[in-house]
Scaffold this motif. Structure first.
Motif, short mmCIF file in Angstrom:
data_model
loop_
_atom_site.label_atom_id
_atom_site.label_comp_id
_atom_site.label_asym_id
_atom_site.label_seq_id
_atom_site.Cartn_x
_atom_site.Cartn_y
_atom_site.Cartn_z
N ILE A 120 2.09 -22.12 61.00
CA ILE A 120 0.66 -22.12 61.34
C ILE A 120 0.12 -23.53 61.15
N PHE A 121 -0.51 -24.05 62.18
CA PHE A 121 -1.20 -25.34 62.08
C PHE A 121 -2.70 -25.05 62.05
N ASN A 122 -3.30 -25.25 60.88
CA ASN A 122 -4.74 -25.10 60.71
C ASN A 122 -5.36 -26.47 60.93
N ARG A 123 -5.91 -26.67 62.08
CA ARG A 123 -6.13 -27.98 62.71
C ARG A 123 -4.74 -28.48 63.08
N THR A 124 -4.65 -29.25 64.13
CA THR A 124 -3.34 -29.48 64.73
C THR A 124 -3.18 -30.92 65.22
N HIS A 125 -2.13 -31.11 66.00
CA HIS A 125 -1.93 -32.40 66.64
C HIS A 125 -3.06 -32.75 67.60
N TYR A 126 -3.89 -31.77 67.94
CA TYR A 126 -5.03 -32.05 68.83
C TYR A 126 -6.16 -32.80 68.14
N GLU A 127 -6.13 -32.85 66.80
CA GLU A 127 -7.11 -33.69 66.10
C GLU A 127 -7.01 -35.13 66.61
N ASN A 128 -5.81 -35.49 67.09
CA ASN A 128 -5.57 -36.86 67.54
C ASN A 128 -6.16 -37.18 68.91
N VAL A 129 -6.73 -36.16 69.58
CA VAL A 129 -7.47 -36.40 70.82
C VAL A 129 -8.85 -35.73 70.75
#
Length: 292
Positions: A120-129
């Motif tokens: 589970i990613f609670n906040r994810t690699h999408y924080e980087n965009v």
């Protein structure tokens, strides 16, 4: 209770966030919704046991949403019946000093679930965009050779970063990771009410930060970035699902149903069979134990 069609929540064509729901009526009381969730999460737990034994797929469950969207409580309630050996959760906050010494995807790669497990990613690699796109000055702390000033964080930079994320997801999907990406779609009015509740309840005060209000002022910027990210990256192998998040019990049930109904379509996921020799000697092993 209204039947849940998971295709109604999958984003497979470009969307305008202002036109999609932040609340959905399942025509059931809160108690009935919670009872249904209990049943679905038990079945999910059983399915996870089978996936653990099968050991060929991993599952990556990604949650994104504005502050107060309910990510933490949703994770707690949906995955409550999982065996702890088969699930690992990671919450991605501001990068640490060590993480900043690597490329921005490194900390996500090292947290990917092993075969047979849920991650589970609670906040994810999408924080980087998302966060970094609203605050491009944060990119400077990544110490990227080609970025010397905020003006270097231009459209070409974001295009490249989106392509890197797409390649990351395609690579792990091709190697056996089943990807779910959930956008907890919260209305601005509901966020205000939840922030007020944090302030009104002494035992919730610790969750509040003055920075929450500053970020709230950037609501429209965040919505534009979410919309662009979702539209660019919702793919058949890594789809985004819009989860109306104004009602927490409903949001939890939707996520559980989407996970269960999707994973049940993988008909090859089964417990491994015993080898022929062990099968032939089952009665012998039973007798040996009973005669101890």
């Amino acid at each position: 209770m209204k039947d849940i069609n998971i295709e109604d929540f999958k984003i497979d064509t470009p969307v305008l966030l202002k036109n999609i729901k932040t609340k959905v009526d399942l025509e059931a009381s809160e108690k009935k919704v919670e009872k249904k969730l209990e049943k679905v999460r038990r079945k999910l737990g059983e399915l996870q046991d089978t996936m653990y034994a099968h050991g060929k797929y991993s599952v990556l469950v990604c949650f994104q949403g504005m502050d107060t969207a309910g990510k933490d409580s949703l994770i707690r309630e949906v995955f409550k019946d999982f065996n702890v050996r088969g699930i690992v959760a990671h919450s991605f906050k501001s990068p640490t000093e060590l993480e900043l010494k690597h490329d921005y995807l490194w900390r996500h790669y090292v947290c990917l679930p092993a075969r047979g497990k849920f991650g589970i990613f609670n906040r994810t690699h999408y924080e980087n965009v998302l966060v970094t796109r609203v605050h491009p000055e944060y990119i400077l702390s990544e110490n990227i050779p080609s970025i010397n000033d905020v003006s270097d964080v231009n459209d070409a930079f974001w295009d490249r970063r989106f392509n890197e994320i797409l390649n990351f997801e395609k690579h792990i999907a091709d190697n056996g990771t089943i990807i779910f990406k959930f956008f907890l779609n919260l209305s601005k009015n509901e966020q205000r009410d939840r922030l007020l509740r944090r302030l009104d309840k002494p035992n919730k005060n610790w969750k509040f930060s003055a920075g929450d209000l500053k970020e709230r002022e950037l609501w429209d910027n965040y919505q534009a970035c979410y919309e662009d990210a979702i539209n660019r990256t919702s793919k058949p192998h890594a789809p985004w699902f819009n989860i109306p998040a104004d009602d927490k019990p409903t949001a939890r049930l939707l996520v559980a149903e989407i996970l269960y109904k999707t994973l049940k379509e993988y008909t090859d996921i089964k417990e491994p069979e015993l080898d022929d020799k062990t099968k032939e000697n089952l009665e012998h092993y039973k007798a040996e134990l009973r005669n101890e």
